[in-house]
Design a protein around this motif. Structure first.
Motif, short mmCIF file in Angstrom:
data_model
loop_
_atom_site.label_atom_id
_atom_site.label_comp_id
_atom_site.label_asym_id
_atom_site.label_seq_id
_atom_site.Cartn_x
_atom_site.Cartn_y
_atom_site.Cartn_z
N LYS B 145 0.81 -1.22 0.00
CA LYS B 145 0.00 0.00 0.00
C LYS B 145 0.85 1.27 0.00
CE LYS B 145 -4.11 -1.93 2.06
NZ LYS B 145 -4.78 -2.20 3.33
N VAL B 146 2.06 1.17 0.50
CA VAL B 146 2.88 2.39 0.53
C VAL B 146 3.80 2.48 -0.68
CG1 VAL B 146 2.84 2.52 3.06
CG2 VAL B 146 4.75 1.38 1.91
N THR B 147 3.86 1.40 -1.44
CA THR B 147 4.74 1.39 -2.61
C THR B 147 4.10 2.17 -3.76
OG1 THR B 147 5.52 -0.78 -1.93
CG2 THR B 147 6.03 -0.12 -4.18
N GLY B 148 4.96 2.91 -4.44
CA GLY B 148 4.45 3.68 -5.58
C GLY B 148 3.72 4.93 -5.17
N LYS B 149 3.92 5.40 -3.91
CA LYS B 149 3.21 6.59 -3.44
C LYS B 149 4.11 7.82 -3.36
CE LYS B 149 -0.75 4.59 -2.98
NZ LYS B 149 -1.21 3.87 -1.81
N GLY B 150 5.29 7.67 -3.93
CA GLY B 150 6.18 8.85 -3.95
C GLY B 150 6.84 9.12 -2.62
N LYS B 151 6.82 8.15 -1.73
CA LYS B 151 7.52 8.34 -0.46
C LYS B 151 8.62 7.29 -0.33
CE LYS B 151 3.93 10.35 2.51
NZ LYS B 151 4.20 11.70 2.05
N THR B 152 9.74 7.70 0.23
CA THR B 152 10.79 6.73 0.48
C THR B 152 10.35 5.81 1.61
OG1 THR B 152 12.44 8.32 -0.19
CG2 THR B 152 13.22 6.45 1.09
N ILE B 153 10.52 4.51 1.39
CA ILE B 153 10.00 3.54 2.35
C ILE B 153 11.10 3.10 3.32
CG2 ILE B 153 8.97 1.23 2.58
CD1 ILE B 153 7.99 1.70 -0.41
N VAL B 154 10.74 3.06 4.59
CA VAL B 154 11.63 2.45 5.57
C VAL B 154 10.92 1.21 6.09
CG1 VAL B 154 13.01 2.76 7.65
CG2 VAL B 154 12.41 4.75 6.24
N LEU B 155 11.54 0.04 5.90
CA LEU B 155 10.94 -1.21 6.37
C LEU B 155 11.51 -1.50 7.74
CD1 LEU B 155 11.47 -3.23 3.07
CD2 LEU B 155 9.32 -2.25 3.87
N ALA B 156 10.66 -1.48 8.75
CA ALA B 156 11.13 -1.78 10.10
C ALA B 156 10.78 -3.23 10.38
CB ALA B 156 10.46 -0.85 11.10
#
Lengths: 313, 448, 709
Positions: B145-156
């Motif tokens: 859901k957060v992929t492709g939203k223009g935000k850098t992802i941090v996977l915790a």
């Protein structure tokens, strides 16, 4: 091999200045490390939080502030309530009504308010002027006299009026002189030198080195405070070892971010939350940069910042 | 100690071949010394010289790139502990925390409401911090859901299998895998290497963090960020400061030479005012990624303003765009005031003007981003510059012919009047705080 | 009889009276009888301040008198006289306290007697701020009551607090003078002993405001001397008792001015005979070094910086003075203190109302200044301020300097009554206010007479300007004892410190060594501080221990070493406001200089902007240095590396600007003709290779010098 961190403890320290009297007296300063660096050495006197009240009353205050003081009818009531605010260490009375460009109340009328507040509370007191240099010279000289025996901080003596206010507060009536300069290490130092030359002992001086709300040239505030602490601690510059007190409320609540109504800026959301945001952000930032005391006004801000200080100590 | 430009120059071929992109070897050397270009840009450096220089010019704190496209951000690369010593270079980034049990879309949408421009800089929460709560499948769903939203992802995520699954979804976006600790770092390094992403390292305390980072470096992986979040606010602050201080010390400890992650949702859960306070502290003191519950205007207006201030280069003042700024409903008949384009001056002056309530037009001309007196002394604020701007930009749009100039440059009055036919020049007070009364008085006397 | 005899005699007489009075009181009330002044926490303030002992009853008072006796030594030395004076004062306090026994109120309207602590706290603040610039103690009877009133009023007009003792009180009462604390005229009492009540004020001020420990007599007197601007005016006849009291006043640092001529002994700065009572005021102020602040300039039009940019057009002009057509000049001259009468105005020639409307005329103004700390090096500093002073007058326009000035006065301002004396007043008031640290007296002469202007311009002004210019050219780094730091730019560039020497002015080009010196003298806490140059490490590099220490101190430790004359070794840093930057150009073994106005490329491969980002901000970058334009032709320009013959390139405009001075210096130092012709510029080359070809062609000396690195 474990991490081998070097201690950043300094040989010099900030002056410890006692304000107020009796059990509720507080000490500002005394540390020999950078702000909140308790991992380098213990900090004996934690930074303090003050509550600002104005002699203009509550009319222009945000709802949360009004609600807190509900039922207060006199300045004495307000002062007592401020002193009892959770997280508060001291009260700052601002004599705004004296401003010649505002209500222009007489010095005598203002002194009645000072007297009322002095008699009402036993927590340490800071008395701030109306920011008009000519009026403050008279106002704060008199306030020093009226508050005799309170060991209050008189905020503030500036380059233009330091002689009268410095002599009254620091020499004649045994108060603490708040030396105010405009975000510049050299001006701060020069003023400390001048006030010292009047004969005021360094232990009776605290500095207000000036501030701005975050976003409003705040980088100058950060760098000024960083440099003052560096000079005081690493260079043992005695003329900059006075603790710093920073009136935050005025700046933080007077910018567009806190003043624009929800009607004008619907997308910005709750106005009061924005004001609190500006106030706590500015307060936390000046504390992290070296302020030994901040002056706030919203109960949420006071509670939050005092909790943050406790957590960090 | 960092090498001076001249020391570097002595090792260059001194041929001015220009292949490095600089016109002379000297110019190249000076840029290397400033850290503006890498020594390897010179194709003709002897191996010996290269070895000497790489060691000496290697920055104490690594510069780490994360994300892709518009959401690519640079972290770290700092060289000083206080901005006045030189400048801070990589702004801290704000991350919004989401968990699989939340309505992730709604949370993102809420945070995305804050997206505005402040003095030429886009202000929004740049990152999203997705926390794995043990259920790998749910975690992967959330990551989707957060992929492709223009935000850098941090996977915790400390679970290697869940992390792998999540990376499979989003690794093209160059997320950060914040999951390595003393117990799993070997596996995590492998995952990160494979996916080509930055690895976040944490430890039970500062010593374990140090040992784990050292162990990971030994495995040859140096694309790291350090999660300095501790059990308490106090520990988090202590670790974050000590990590940065160690790598920027006179003798740098490069094991700690990486950007940091500070998770406020962990140490101050559900307390907005506290999160704003702590975020402010960590903007000043060495947080690189600051994780919070959400982003809204109460948080953003303060924190973005603070960050923009603190991360300006002390030698390059912030400038506002030249132009006409109508205030308090000012229109073509309202009085004109002018000052310089130095952002601080603009903010202070416009603030006071707004407070006066008097409708007016604030005219900002290009003064090199300097304050009034400095600009005047440098010749960037002169009767010529002001009158030219007024003639070209203001006269066609504004009918008022009254111009108020800053009190500090009262000496320009006569010259401006001489150059601007038909205009009346009024001198304002010296300080902005006196403007409210000044304008109200002018208004009361019918002058404006 | 000598002065010693008079002091000792007076002291003995008062001591006798005191002893008798105390004995009588003990006989009457018993030794345990309590004694005290009302409303003070300082017991008998004078005795307590001097000895640190409090006195509570008559018995203790008697003991105290014994202590006073020990002060009364009789060697004929100055100290003995002073101590006897102090003893006399203490006796006076004892006599006075007896008057208050049993809660008596010995002083009634209009007399004040003892003053309460609260009054002193209140009085202390304006004394510290200078709002009360001094305290006058007037003693005895003036020649006439008119004299008395005139003297008192003259002090009152200056804001000075006046205390009265003796006959002068009756004189003022008779003349109907309004007196009282509120109008700063305080009649103390008619007995001479009541003078102790003003001494008591001074000594309590030392305890309250000076934190002096009671009993620390040395610091007590130091405080009253340095911080309590009191003085005594004693009218003749002076008896021995008054002379003895006077000795006490002098011991506290308070000069005594008297019109007594009989049997008196002048002591410079301390006991001054001034026969003319009209001049008591001026004499007293000078003796006590009291300067009166001018708060409002008394002229018929406004004076404010808002008028600085006003332009007066021909049609609006009442009269014009034009240095390009007529002989005009402005000049500050240093004089001896005795040569000047403060605030004197002289007009030679016509006043403004005697000129034809719109005419061009001659004007010159000479401002004479004197002061203990005045130095002739400050003259041009003051003179440069004239431009701003005159322009701040509403309806007055001033341009130029020295003997090339032009002044216009508008019709409106003339019609408001503005005349030559007002112009003089503006100069006088501003000089006195702004430079009060060094100017004690100031007088202004305005000359509008054509012939006189011509004569003085050639005989006085031009020689004075020439002398100053000569001084500038002979002012070398070696010739001066100290350098100055300048940190005016630290607001922008926190770790930068300029070291200003005569041959190297601040890199902004705006602060010369003389400016820095004046700034330091006028504002000792300000941005310019003295740097000694006693501990030289390397003369050629210009490396001094003192300079390093100063730089470390003023940069708060950011910078530890600088050299004055090298760009390779620890070069001086820059704030960012430099006019020029020079950097080494390795191919030609020289340096290229570029300036702020030139935006193009240099043979270094970097523009001014790129160079500025490396060298600004107080960062030390060997091989590169910011500096002022003026420095280029200095013999100290990178002296350690061979000097300015290393210069191989400059932007053309800059080269043209400095050509005359540089060519002259090159001829003098290196015997090179037309040196600038050998220097490249952007029309010749902006890359090092082409430049080298050019330099080789011209035989530039740098090519043959030792390698730079």
């Amino acid at each position: 091999m474990p991490f081998n961190g070097k201690s950043g403890k300094f040989n010099a320290s900030i002056n410890a200045v006692e304000v107020g009297c009796g059990e509720k007296a507080i000490k500002l300063g005394g540390e020999n490390v950078l702000p909140f660096y308790t991992f380098d050495a213990p900090i004996e006197n934690s930074p303090k939080v003050g509550v600002m009240i104005s002699d203009l009353g509550l009319e222009n205050e945000p709802a949360g502030v009004k609600a807190y003081y509900e039922g207060c009818t006199t300045m004495a009531d307000i002062a007592k309530k401020a002193a009892a605010m959770p997280g508060a260490d001291f009260v700052c009375l601002k004599l705004e009504s004296a401003d010649p460009n505002g209500q222009d109340k007489s010095v005598e009328d203002c002194m009645a308010v000072v007297k009322e507040v002095v008699d009402a509370i036993d927590v340490p007191l800071v008395i701030a002027g109306c920011k008009n240099v000519a009026k403050d010279a008279d106002l704060l000289t008199k306030a020093s006299e009226v508050a005799q025996g309170k060991n209050a901080i008189i905020l503030s003596a500036k380059e233009e009026d330091y002689k009268g206010i410095g002599a009254a507060a620091g020499l004649a009536y045994n108060q603490k002189v708040g030396a105010e300069s405009a975000v510049d290490i050299n001006l701060a130092k020069q003023l400390n030198v001048l006030i010292s030359q009047l004969g005021v002992a360094p232990s009776n001086i605290v500095m207000n080195v000036g501030t701005a709300a975050v976003g409003y040239g705040f980088e100058y505030v950060v760098s000024t405070m960083d440099r003052i602490k560096a000079a005081a601690l690493s260079q043992d510059d005695k003329q900059l070892q006075m603790p710093i007190i920073t009136p935050v409320a005025d700046e933080a609540w007077n910018v567009k971010e806190a003043m624009a109504s929800e009607e004008d800026m619907p997308e910005w959301g709750d106005q009061e939350a924005r004001g609190v945001g500006m106030e706590v952000s500015t307060a936390a930032s000046v504390l992290a940069s070296g302020s030994n005391a901040v002056i706030l006004k919203h109960p949420t801000s006071v509670a939050t910042i005092s909790k943050m200080i406790k957590e960090l100590m | 100690m960092a090498l001076k430009g001249l020391d570097i120059f002595k090792l260059t071929p001194k041929t001015n071949c220009k292949e490095c992109g600089s016109p002379t070897c000297m110019a190249f050397s000076m840029k290397v010394a400033q850290g503006a270009v890498d020594i390897s840009k010179c194709p003709h450096m002897s191996e010996e010289a290269m070895a000497t220089l790489s060691e000496a010019t290697a920055p104490p704190m690594k510069t780490i790139k994360v994300g892709t496209g518009d959401a690519e951000y640079t972290l770290g690369g700092e060289t000083v502990l206080a901005r006045h010593e030189k400048t801070f270079v990589s702004k801290p980034r704000f991350a919004v925390r989401v968990t699989p049990d939340m309505d992730v879309d709604a949370a993102l949408a809420e945070a995305n409401k804050v997206d505005y421009d402040r003095i030429g800089e886009r202000m929004h929460a740049e990152m999203v911090y997705v926390e794995c709560n043990g259920d790998a499948a749910a975690f992967v769903e959330a990551v989707k859901k957060v992929t492709g939203k223009g935000k850098t992802i941090v996977l915790a995520c400390k679970d290697a299998d869940a992390a792998k699954a999540a990376l499979d979804v989003c690794k093209a976006e160059k997320p950060i895998l914040n999951g390595a600790d003393a117990s799993n770092y070997e596996k995590m390094v492998e995952l990160a290497k494979e996916a080509g992403v930055v690895l976040g390292v944490s430890g039970a305390d500062i010593n374990e963090l140090y040992d784990t980072a050292a162990a990971i470096e030994k495995l040859g992986y140096k694309d790291l960020v350090l999660d300095t979040t501790g059990a308490t606010i106090k520990e988090t602050f202590a670790t974050t400061v000590q990590v940065r201080r160690a790598c920027l010390a006179k003798e740098p400890d490069r094991t700690f030479g990486y950007p940091s992650i500070v998770n406020l949702s962990k140490i101050a859960p559900n307390d907005e005012a506290m999160q704003i306070s702590l975020a402010s502290v960590f903007v000043l003191k060495y947080g690189s990624i600051i994780v919070m519950d959400t982003m809204n205007y109460a948080r953003g207006l303060a924190l973005f303003g603070l960050r923009q201030n603190v991360y300006t280069d002390p030698q390059k003042p912030m400038k506002v765009e030249p132009g006409i700024y109508p205030l308090n409903g000012g229109d073509e008949n309202s009085v004109v005031l002018t000052t310089v384009d130095f952002a601080l001056t603009y903010f202070v002056v416009s603030g006071e003007l707004e407070r006066s309530g008097v409708p007016c037009n604030l005219v900002i001309s290009d003064a090199g981003g300097l304050s009034v007196l400095t600009a005047w002394a440098a010749g960037k604020l002169s009767s010529t510059s002001v009158s030219k701007f007024i003639k070209e930009e203001v006269e066609p749009k504004v009918k008022s012919r009254k111009l108020i100039i800053p009190g500090k440059v009262a000496v320009l009055k006569g010259d401006i009047e001489a150059k601007l036919e038909g205009w009346q020049v009024i001198v304002a007070p010296n300080e902005a705080v006196q403007l409210v009364k000044f304008l109200k008085d002018l208004q009361a006397s019918g002058e404006i | 009889m000598t002065l010693f005899d008079r002091v000792f005699g007076g002291n003995d007489a008062v001591y006798g009276l005191t002893e008798a009075a105390i004995d009588k009181a003990i006989a009457e009330h018993g030794a345990d009888k309590a004694i005290a002044f009302p409303h003070t926490a300082y017991s008998l303030p004078c005795y307590y301040a001097v000895t640190g002992t409090k006195v509570a009853n008559l018995g203790e008072l008697k003991t105290a008198l014994g202590v006073v006796k020990t002060l009364m030594t009789r060697e004929k030395r100055l100290n003995d006289a002073f101590m006897s004076g102090v003893a006399t004062a203490l006796c006076a306090e004892f006599i006075e306290v007896l008057k208050y026994i049993d809660g008596a109120t010995p002083y009634e309207e209009p007399l004040y007697g003892h003053l309460a602590d609260a009054t002193i706290r209140e009085l202390g603040v304006p004394l510290v701020t200078g709002d009360i610039p001094g305290v006058a103690v007037i003693l005895g009877s003036a020649p006439t009551k008119e004299d008395a009133v005139a003297l008192v009023k003259s002090y009152q007009a200056q804001g000075i607090l006046v205390t009265l003792v003796g006959g002068v009180i009756d004189q003022c009462v008779e003349a109907g003078l309004n007196m009282g604390y509120a109008v700063r005229i305080v009649p103390l009492g008619k007995d001479v002993t009541s003078v102790i009540h003003v001494v008591s004020v001074a000594l309590r001020a030392a305890l309250i405001f000076g934190n002096v420990t009671p009993g620390d007599a040395a610091n007590l007197m130091k405080y009253t001397f340095e911080r309590v601007p009191a003085f005594v005016n004693a009218f003749k006849p002076l008896d021995d008792v008054i002379v003895a009291c006077g000795a006490g006043a002098i011991a506290l640092g308070f000069p005594v001015v008297t019109n007594e001529t009989e049997n008196i002994f002048r002591v410079p700065k301390s006991l001054i005979v001034q026969e003319d009572v009209d001049k008591f005021n001026a004499t007293s102020l000078e003796a006590r070094d009291i300067k009166i602040k001018i708060t409002k300039i008394d002229i018929p039009v406004s004076f404010a910086s808002a008028f600085e940019g006003e332009i007066i057009r021909k049609g609006d002009m009442q009269v014009e003075f034009d240095g390009s057509r007529k002989d005009c000049f402005e000049l500050v001259q240093t004089k001896e203190l005795t040569q000047i009468e403060d605030h004197k105005f002289t007009l030679i020639g016509k006043d403004f109302d005697e000129f034809e409307v719109g005419s061009k005329n001659a004007i010159s103004y000479i401002v004479d200044v004197a002061g203990k700390n005045m130095q002739s090096d400050f003259e041009p500093v003051f003179e440069r301020k004239f431009h701003s002073y005159l322009n701040c007058i509403e309806g007055v326009m001033h341009t130029g300097q020295r003997d090339m000035i032009r002044v216009r006065i508008s019709k409106a301002t003339f019609e408001a009554g503005f005349r030559a004396k007002d112009l003089a007043e503006v100069l006088y008031a501003n000089i006195k206010n702004e430079f009060d640290a060094v100017v004690d007296k100031c007088a202004v002469t305005i000359i509008t007479d054509d012939a006189e202007c011509t004569k003085l311009r050639h005989d006085l002004a031009i020689p004075a300007y020439d002398r100053r210019d000569e001084r500038l050219t002979t002012l070398t780094d070696e010739a001066v004892p100290v350098y100055y730091s300048c940190i005016m730019c630290q607001a922008f560039s926190p770790s930068h410190v300029c070291v200003v020497t005569p041959e190297r002015l601040g890199l902004c080009g705006a602060v010369s060594w003389l400016d820095a010196k004046a700034t330091n003298e006028l504002d000792p806490q300000g941005p310019c501080q003295v740097i000694t140059k006693e501990r030289v490490i390397d003369e050629n590099l210009g490396r001094y221990e003192d300079v390093d220490e100063a730089v470390a101190k003023f940069s708060q430790g950011a910078l530890e070493h600088v050299t004055l004359y090298s760009i390779m070794e620890d070069p001086m840093t820059s704030c960012g406001c430099f006019e020029c930057i020079c950097g080494i150009e390795p191919c030609s073994n020289g340096v290229a200089i570029t300036n702020r106005e030139y935006a193009g490329m240099t043979p270094l491969g970097m523009t001014f902007g790129e160079l500025a980002s490396m060298t600004g901000g107080g960062v030390q970058t060997p091989g590169f240095m910011g500096h002022g334009k003026h420095f280029i032709a200095s013999k100290k320009f990178m002296k350690a590396e061979g000097g300015f013959e290393r210069i191989v390139w400059m932007p053309k405009d800059l080269k043209d600007t400095v050509a005359d001075r540089l060519n002259k210096a090159a001829k003098e130092v290196y015997d090179i003709d037309n040196f600038t012709d050998m220097i490249g510029d952007e029309t010749i080359a902006t890359d090092p290779e082409t430049l080298l070809t050019f330099l080789t062609e011209k035989g530039h000396p740098a090519l043959k010098l030792e390698p730079l690195m």
